[in-house]
Design a protein around this motif. Structure first.
Motif, PDB file in Angstrom:
ATOM      1  N   SER A 160     -29.451 113.774  -0.689  1.00 14.29           N
ATOM      2  CA  SER A 160     -28.107 112.919  -1.387  1.00 14.29           C
ATOM      3  C   SER A 160     -27.029 113.667  -1.804  1.00 14.29           C
ATOM      4  N   VAL A 161     -26.145 113.134  -1.273  1.00 17.88           N
ATOM      5  CA  VAL A 161     -24.758 113.626  -1.430  1.00 17.88           C
ATOM      6  C   VAL A 161     -23.904 112.858  -2.509  1.00 17.88           C
ATOM      7  N   SER A 162     -22.892 113.339  -3.205  1.00 18.89           N
ATOM      8  CA  SER A 162     -21.875 112.561  -3.767  1.00 18.89           C
ATOM      9  C   SER A 162     -20.798 112.784  -3.086  1.00 18.89           C
ATOM     10  N   MET A 163     -19.962 111.641  -3.238  1.00 17.50           N
ATOM     11  CA  MET A 163     -18.622 111.448  -2.633  1.00 17.50           C
ATOM     12  C   MET A 163     -17.777 110.667  -3.334  1.00 17.50           C
ATOM     13  N   PRO A 164     -16.700 110.468  -3.274  1.00 18.38           N
ATOM     14  CA  PRO A 164     -15.726 109.672  -4.041  1.00 18.38           C
ATOM     15  C   PRO A 164     -15.753 108.071  -3.377  1.00 18.38           C
ATOM     16  N   ALA A 165     -16.099 107.185  -4.156  1.00 11.33           N
ATOM     17  CA  ALA A 165     -16.526 105.678  -3.711  1.00 11.33           C
ATOM     18  C   ALA A 165     -15.484 105.255  -2.617  1.00 11.33           C
ATOM     19  N   ILE A 213     -16.401 106.593   0.624  1.00  7.06           N
ATOM     20  CA  ILE A 213     -17.712 106.016   1.271  1.00  7.06           C
ATOM     21  C   ILE A 213     -17.433 104.655   1.876  1.00  7.06           C
TER      22      ILE A 213
END
Length: 90
Positions: free
Chosen positions: A13-18, A21
């Protein structure tokens, strides 16, 4: 885990700016997202490795000259790339 050409895969799981994405999905579709990110990470790891090589060389021999950089570009990317790159620097 699914097998790939490089072995097995693992879900992370990685977090990126919406908005990033959203742009990725518009370029790749939902199914191409993992492949696109995998290739981007491979590319970045290669660039990191190249930066390590350059840093090690410069530590031992001093800063690369413009000619050495041009020669390396030609070796890596061909004659046209070295010529184009030289025009950008002017």
């Amino acid at each position: 885990m699914k097998p790939t050409r490089a072995g097995t895969t693992e879900n992370i799981s990685v977090s990126m700016p919406a908005e990033l994405i959203s742009e990725l999905r518009s370029r790749t579709g939902r199914r191409g997202l993992s492949g696109y990110i995998t290739e981007a990470v491979r590319h970045q790891l290669a660039m990191d490795g190249l930066a390590d090589i350059v840093a090690s060389h410069e530590e031992a021999h001093g800063a690369l000259t413009e000619q050495e950089v041009e020669d390396a570009r030609r070796e890596l990317f061909g004659e046209e790339s070295a010529r184009t790159s030289g025009m950008d620097a002017a």
